[in-house]
Structure formats: C-alpha cells, structure tokens
Design a protein around this motif. Structure first.
Motif, PDB file in Angstrom:
ATOM      1  N   ASN A 256       0.842  -1.192   0.000  1.00 58.49           N
ATOM      2  CA  ASN A 256       0.000   0.000   0.000  1.00 58.49           C
ATOM      3  C   ASN A 256       0.879   1.245   0.000  1.00 58.49           C
ATOM      4  N   ILE A 257       0.575   2.159  -0.894  1.00 57.53           N
ATOM      5  CA  ILE A 257       1.297   3.421  -1.011  1.00 57.53           C
ATOM      6  C   ILE A 257       0.323   4.538  -0.666  1.00 57.53           C
ATOM      7  N   ASN A 258       0.656   5.313   0.337  1.00 60.47           N
ATOM      8  CA  ASN A 258      -0.210   6.411   0.754  1.00 60.47           C
ATOM      9  C   ASN A 258       0.514   7.741   0.592  1.00 60.47           C
ATOM     10  N   ILE A 259      -0.071   8.612  -0.192  1.00 57.32           N
ATOM     11  CA  ILE A 259       0.422   9.984  -0.297  1.00 57.32           C
ATOM     12  C   ILE A 259      -0.553  10.834   0.513  1.00 57.32           C
ATOM     13  N   PRO A 260      -0.159  11.250   1.718  1.00 59.27           N
ATOM     14  CA  PRO A 260      -1.102  11.948   2.597  1.00 59.27           C
ATOM     15  C   PRO A 260      -1.495  13.307   2.063  1.00 59.27           C
ATOM     16  N   LEU A 261      -2.532  13.877   2.667  1.00 65.04           N
ATOM     17  CA  LEU A 261      -3.063  15.158   2.219  1.00 65.04           C
ATOM     18  C   LEU A 261      -1.977  16.224   2.225  1.00 65.04           C
ATOM     19  N   ILE A 300      -7.042   8.578  -6.588  1.00 65.35           N
ATOM     20  CA  ILE A 300      -6.919   9.923  -6.031  1.00 65.35           C
ATOM     21  C   ILE A 300      -8.094  10.154  -5.099  1.00 65.35           C
ATOM     22  N   THR A 301      -7.809  10.176  -3.826  1.00 61.02           N
ATOM     23  CA  THR A 301      -8.876  10.249  -2.820  1.00 61.02           C
ATOM     24  C   THR A 301      -9.314  11.673  -2.532  1.00 61.02           C
ATOM     25  N   ASN A 302      -8.471  12.649  -2.865  1.00 59.55           N
ATOM     26  CA  ASN A 302      -8.850  14.049  -2.658  1.00 59.55           C
ATOM     27  C   ASN A 302      -8.131  14.898  -3.691  1.00 59.55           C
ATOM     28  N   LEU A 303      -8.883  15.684  -4.408  1.00 54.94           N
ATOM     29  CA  LEU A 303      -8.322  16.670  -5.318  1.00 54.94           C
ATOM     30  C   LEU A 303      -9.305  17.829  -5.327  1.00 54.94           C
ATOM     31  N   SER A 304      -8.909  18.943  -4.756  1.00 54.05           N
ATOM     32  CA  SER A 304      -9.855  20.042  -4.593  1.00 54.05           C
ATOM     33  C   SER A 304      -9.121  21.371  -4.521  1.00 54.05           C
ATOM     34  N   GLY A 305      -9.866  22.439  -4.748  1.00 55.27           N
ATOM     35  CA  GLY A 305      -9.330  23.777  -4.636  1.00 55.27           C
ATOM     36  C   GLY A 305      -9.770  24.414  -3.336  1.00 55.27           C
ATOM     37  N   TYR A 306      -8.817  25.012  -2.629  1.00 50.77           N
ATOM     38  CA  TYR A 306      -9.116  25.669  -1.354  1.00 50.77           C
ATOM     39  C   TYR A 306      -8.863  27.156  -1.510  1.00 50.77           C
ATOM     40  N   SER A 307      -9.918  27.942  -1.334  1.00 48.24           N
ATOM     41  CA  SER A 307      -9.854  29.371  -1.575  1.00 48.24           C
ATOM     42  C   SER A 307      -9.841  30.149  -0.265  1.00 48.24           C
ATOM     43  N   ASN A 308      -9.215  31.336  -0.303  1.00 43.88           N
ATOM     44  CA  ASN A 308      -9.275  32.239   0.845  1.00 43.88           C
ATOM     45  C   ASN A 308     -10.639  32.899   0.962  1.00 43.88           C
ATOM     46  N   ILE A 309     -11.441  32.795  -0.098  1.00 44.93           N
ATOM     47  CA  ILE A 309     -12.720  33.504  -0.152  1.00 44.93           C
ATOM     48  C   ILE A 309     -13.909  32.554  -0.105  1.00 44.93           C
ATOM     49  N   TYR A 310     -13.814  31.461  -0.879  1.00 44.95           N
ATOM     50  CA  TYR A 310     -14.961  30.581  -1.043  1.00 44.95           C
ATOM     51  C   TYR A 310     -14.720  29.227  -0.380  1.00 44.95           C
ATOM     52  N   HIS A 360      -6.269  29.308  -3.544  1.00 51.36           N
ATOM     53  CA  HIS A 360      -4.890  29.561  -3.126  1.00 51.36           C
ATOM     54  C   HIS A 360      -4.118  28.251  -3.065  1.00 51.36           C
ATOM     55  N   TYR A 361      -4.835  27.152  -2.794  1.00 51.88           N
ATOM     56  CA  TYR A 361      -4.196  25.840  -2.683  1.00 51.88           C
ATOM     57  C   TYR A 361      -4.964  24.827  -3.515  1.00 51.88           C
ATOM     58  N   ILE A 362      -4.232  23.897  -4.109  1.00 51.52           N
ATOM     59  CA  ILE A 362      -4.815  22.682  -4.680  1.00 51.52           C
ATOM     60  C   ILE A 362      -4.460  21.553  -3.714  1.00 51.52           C
ATOM     61  N   LEU A 363      -5.474  20.980  -3.076  1.00 48.78           N
ATOM     62  CA  LEU A 363      -5.266  19.902  -2.120  1.00 48.78           C
ATOM     63  C   LEU A 363      -5.329  18.560  -2.842  1.00 48.78           C
ATOM     64  N   TYR A 364      -4.521  17.610  -2.384  1.00 50.48           N
ATOM     65  CA  TYR A 364      -4.524  16.289  -3.011  1.00 50.48           C
ATOM     66  C   TYR A 364      -4.115  15.233  -1.992  1.00 50.48           C
ATOM     67  N   SER A 365      -4.584  14.022  -2.214  1.00 47.34           N
ATOM     68  CA  SER A 365      -4.114  12.840  -1.488  1.00 47.34           C
ATOM     69  C   SER A 365      -4.375  11.635  -2.388  1.00 47.34           C
ATOM     70  N   VAL A 366      -3.532  10.616  -2.229  1.00 50.37           N
ATOM     71  CA  VAL A 366      -3.580   9.461  -3.131  1.00 50.37           C
ATOM     72  C   VAL A 366      -3.376   8.178  -2.329  1.00 50.37           C
ATOM     73  N   ASP A 367      -4.142   7.154  -2.656  1.00 49.06           N
ATOM     74  CA  ASP A 367      -3.913   5.798  -2.182  1.00 49.06           C
ATOM     75  C   ASP A 367      -3.596   4.922  -3.387  1.00 49.06           C
ATOM     76  N   ALA A 368      -2.554   4.126  -3.269  1.00 47.10           N
ATOM     77  CA  ALA A 368      -2.158   3.266  -4.385  1.00 47.10           C
ATOM     78  C   ALA A 368      -1.759   1.898  -3.859  1.00 47.10           C
ATOM     79  N   GLN A 369      -1.659   0.932  -4.777  1.00 46.64           N
ATOM     80  CA  GLN A 369      -1.303  -0.440  -4.392  1.00 46.64           C
ATOM     81  C   GLN A 369      -0.534  -1.094  -5.523  1.00 46.64           C
ATOM     82  N   THR A 370       0.540  -1.781  -5.161  1.00 44.13           N
ATOM     83  CA  THR A 370       1.303  -2.520  -6.148  1.00 44.13           C
ATOM     84  C   THR A 370       0.622  -3.856  -6.438  1.00 44.13           C
ATOM     85  N   ASN A 371       0.868  -4.398  -7.608  1.00 44.83           N
ATOM     86  CA  ASN A 371       0.334  -5.701  -8.018  1.00 44.83           C
ATOM     87  C   ASN A 371      -1.158  -5.830  -7.685  1.00 44.83           C
ATOM     88  N   PRO A 372      -1.994  -4.949  -8.237  1.00 43.93           N
ATOM     89  CA  PRO A 372      -3.411  -4.964  -7.863  1.00 43.93           C
ATOM     90  C   PRO A 372      -4.128  -6.266  -8.202  1.00 43.93           C
TER      91      PRO A 372
END
Length: 550
Positions: A256-261, A300-310, A360-372
């Motif tokens: 299991n490969i985890n790329i945290p937020l 890709i478990t999270n991919l989003s835009g985080y704004s200072n306004i919205y 202002h930010y693009i948030l991301y996190s990923v879960d992956a697995q070898t030999n699925p």
C-alpha cells in the motif's frame, strides 16, 4: 516558448500604487525624469514639481521579479501562468524491505563418522528465506549485506569447519569459508563478520523455486587423545543483516502506497480578497513516472481547490482516470521509467469552476497499491535500488478570461516620519497623476494608511476606490488602444496631520475586465501602464524651521 519568472501578479498593482504615492525608490530604474516637464500639467501659481515618468509593462516587471511560479510567453507574447510541483517520490528503499535472516545448525556426536584418521560430518540444508506476506523472491543482487558467523565447539579436538553457500556468488565464485578450530580445550568460540556487498543470491534452489537458501556445513576433527563425549556438540549460527539490494527479482506482493493530504500553492491567488475571476481554459496535467518493474493502481482520494474567499471545491475526475493503472517497465526495459499521463481540462472535468473560486491551494491525497491483480504465480516483478514512483502536477492558467470586482490586498511599511521630521510647516500637498492604461481591465486602486495596530487613519483617495478605465479591446479580447486618465489628490493640512502616526499602508487593487466582465480578454507581455506624477505643495516655513523639516 519563452520562460520568465514572475514574483507576484499583485506586484503590478502594488507598484502602480506606490508610484501614485510618490514612493518611487521601489521601482528600480524604470523612471525617466527627463521625460516629464511642468508643461505636462497646469497648476495654480505655486511650488509645483514634476516627480517622475514611468512606462511599465509586464515584460519589464517579469525581468525585475522572481519566484516559484513560471510565466510562459508564447511566440505572440500571450502569457500563461504555470505551476509545477513534485507531489510525491516513493523510493524503493521506502517501499521494499528485505528482512534480516538467521539460521542455526548443530553437529552432535551421532552425526560424526570416521574418515581416515579424522572425524567428519556434513550437513546440506535448504532453509526458507523469510519474506513479508506472500512475497516471492527469486534472486537478489546485494548492495549491502553483513553476515555474522558464530561458532562454538565443546569437542576437545582441533580441526576445521567449512561452510558453503552455493547460490551466493561474486563474479561467478561461490561464497565458501574455512574456519580452523585452533583449540582442543573443549571451549572453542569464534565470531567473524563477512561483507557480502555486490554478491548475487539465487533463492530458487529449493523445491518451491523461490524463497529458498541452501548451504552446506562440513566438520573435520583431528585425531586426539581426548575421548569424544556423548554431550559434545558444535553449533554454528548465520546472521544476515543490513540487507539492501541493488536489484531484486520475484513477486513483491501488494504494497500500500499512501500519499497523505498535501497541497500545491497557487501564488497568483494568494492575496485574493474578494470578487470573481474566470480563466477560460485552465488545465491540470498529472505525470506519473514508474520505474518499478510492477503494475500499480492509484486512486486519487482528494483533489480540490481551497480558496481564501470561497468554500473548498472538489475537482471531479473523469471515471477513466480514477482509479488509474500505472504500468511498469518490462524486463527488457530495466532501468527505464514508464510515463502515465492524466490531462484535466474543461471538457472532461469541472476544473474551470474550481479555478473560478480563486483557489490559493490545490489539495490532493492518493492511495495506491502494487500488483493490484494479486496473482503471485503469474506475475514477476523487479525492483532496483534506484526505482521510484514520481508524481508531478502541472497547473496551467492561460491569462485569458474575465474578472469582476476581483480584489487583491497586501500590506507594507509606510512610516511618514522617515521622510519628514516635522509635518507642521506643510499647508497642503496635491498629487497629480496621468495614467495611461494599456490593460484590458478596469483597474481600481486604493491605499489605506494605518497605525501600528492596523487601525485605519486615512486613505489615499477619499472616495472608496479610484478606477482607471481599461484599454479598448477588439473582438479577440486584445487591447488595440490605451486610455488616459488624470487624477488630482489633495491632502490639506488636517489630512497631513493624520499621517504622523502612520506605520503601514494597506494596498488594495481592484480589477474588472471590460464590459462588466461579460467578455473574456487576453493578457500579453507588452501590456502596461504609463504613469506621470507631479506634486504641488505649499509650505509655511521660516529660517529656523528649514533644517528640521526633512
């Protein structure tokens, strides 16, 4: 394309405001004092001083400032803001671990036989090479490995012990060692370390053809007048440690490969304060380079835009990208890396609406697995010590779009006492600005002067905002003619007095594209503004005060 480094999109507006304040020392060498004369403006008979003439375009600003975002200029001068970020690099050392191995053998009296005038014993062993889970290792080329061999003998005989690992080789030579038993005291002990770096280990010699390590132990005891006791024994321990591979082959299981937020910072929106802006054709490109000799499945478990306004806005990926299968190189491609690409644009996802919220930010996190597919008997992997999984994200924002009441804000020190020791002799000051706007946006400017606690004391313009009309654009959203606007700003004595306690200036720049943001416009590197600044002031001053003003 031409690449230019850009410090901050807000820099243009801030520099414009600074020029209007006469704080021209911050604008480097762009001012040409010989271009402005008192003929440019009309004043009542009084002290009037031409201060500066400046022509600033984006190309000038790009050459003067530098930061992490990359501004790309194509052959026509059209501009793109580019952000590139390495979001993850999963190395082999962090993904594949080989456990320490320990094996022990004993040669008691019943194993001995007489050969000539010596006692002799031989043990041929095949041991399990310990792995994690269902891993199947066929062979390893060792980068580092230490073998500690501990021998203890209670036989009151001298002799020799020989151990051989027929499948551990260096340059085709089998690893074998003879250790003399130099004491017949019955209390012989030996501890020796061997460096197995660069050796090749074949683990296919056993019946299962993987995870099997074979070795042979032979013992010769010399003839001695001391009898052999039934309790006599020789023990030998093999301890393999610090095992690192240069390469390894087999099946390495489902890791299991985890790329945290985490986030990518879009500095172009860092100072966004309020309003709306829309980029017509934003793009996000994700590049995944895999040099592991195995397939990887990523979600890709999270991919989003985080704004200072919205509120945060999720970027909804097309189903064919999430999850995505990342291919690895084959045995014919060892040492190479295979590229998997994901191209996100307004036609396959909601990236345009995400960018419209000025993230202002693009948030991301990923879960992956070898030999699925998890089929050890059918899959053969390889891994090198240099193998890694690299994930890079590129955000492309072409400066083609619209903005409505888009507000940028920043703060800087502005201590009037550094310029004037005494403000009392000044009766009034008037600034006159002639600003020629070559941008396809209405530019609004305002500066608020605050005390040390950021309480607003006064503002540059008495009304909320001073707007400068945009240049005239054609049907393609390109400026074809600049517009000129003249503004007078009067600071009478009561307003000048307020500036005594000013420590900071809070700048706000407002932008709205032409026709109330109903038309998309394009930004080119030759767009700019021309600023002419003159100051008229009246002093009531006597000789005693002349040295105390400045």
């Amino acid at each position: 394309m031409k690449n230019i480094r850009l410090k901050n999109i807000t820099g243009f507006i801030l520099i414009l405001l600074i020029i209007m304040l006469g704080y021209n020392a911050c604008v480097k060498d762009n001012f040409k004092y010989d271009k402005l004369t008192t003929n440019n403006v009309e004043w009542r008979p009084n002290i009037a001083v031409p201060v500066a003439f400046a022509t600033l375009n984006l190309r000038d600003l790009l050459q003067d400032y530098d930061s992490t975002e990359l501004l790309v200029e194509d052959g026509t001068g059209f501009l793109y803001v580019m952000y590139e970020s390495k979001v993850a690099s999963i190395t082999a050392e962090n993904l594949i671990n080989i456990s320490n191995q320990s094996y022990s053998e004993n040669i008691p009296v019943p194993d001995l036989s007489i050969v000539g005038n010596q006692l002799y014993a031989k043990k041929e062993m095949v041991k399990t090479f310990d792995v994690i889970g269902d891993e199947r290792i066929d062979s390893i080329i060792l980068k580092t490995c230490s073998l500690a061999v501990t021998i203890s003998s209670t036989y009151k005989h001298t002799g020799t012990i020989k151990f051989t690992f027929p499948t551990i080789k260096l340059n085709g030579q089998i690893f074998t060692v003879n250790v003399p038993i130099s004491s017949a005291s019955g209390n012989f002990n030996s501890i020796k370390d061997y460096d197995l770096s660069s050796y090749h280990i074949d683990l296919t010699s056993g019946p299962s053809n993987y995870n099997q390590l074979s070795y042979t132990v032979e013992l010769w005891l010399d003839d001695s007048s001391s009898p052999v006791q039934a309790s006599d024994n020789l023990s030998i321990n093999f301890d393999f440690s610090s095992i690192k591979f240069s390469s390894a082959y087999g099946y390495f299981g489902q890791k299991n490969i985890n790329i945290p937020l985490d986030s990518i910072v879009l500095e172009v929106y860092a100072n966004a304060f309020q309003g709306n802006a829309s980029v017509e054709d934003p793009k996000m490109n994700i590049y995944i380079n895999n040099s592991y000799g195995m397939e990887i499945k990523a979600n890709i478990t999270n991919l989003s835009g985080y704004s200072n306004i919205y509120q945060p806005t999720p970027l909804i990926l097309p189903s064919f990208y999430n999850p995505i299968t990342i291919q690895g190189p084959s045995f014919n491609q060892i040492g190479q890396s295979l590229l998997t690409e994901m191209f996100l644009n307004k036609s396959n996802c909601n990236i345009k609406s995400v960018m419209s919220n000025l993230p202002h930010y693009i948030l991301y996190s990923v879960d992956a697995q070898t030999n699925p597919n998890a089929t050890p008997s059918l899959q053969t992997n390889f891994v090198l010590d240099s193998s890694k999984l690299d994930v890079d994200i590129e955000v492309e924002l072409p400066l083609y779009g619209s903005a409505k009441y888009f507000v940028l804000q920043d703060t800087t020190e502005f201590d009037v006492s550094k310029f004037f020791k005494d403000l009392n002799p000044i009766d009034w000051v008037m600034f006159r600005t002639n600003i020629t706007n070559g941008f396809p946006t209405d530019i609004g400017v305002q500066a608020y002067f605050t005390d040390s606690l950021y309480n607003v004391v006064d503002s540059l313009f008495e009304r909320d905002t001073q707007f400068i009309s945009s240049g005239v654009i054609n049907s393609e959203g390109k400026v074809i003619q600049s517009t000129l606007q003249t503004t007078d700003v009067l600071f009478p004595k009561n307003r000048i007095k307020k500036l005594e306690n000013v420590k900071y200036a809070l700048f706000r720049g407002y932008a709205s594209t032409t026709n109330n943001a109903q038309e998309a416009v394009r930004i080119y590197s030759n767009y700019g503004v021309e600023v002419q600044l003159a100051i008229q002031a009246q002093f009531t001053i006597n000789q005693a005060q002349s040295d105390t003003i400045f």
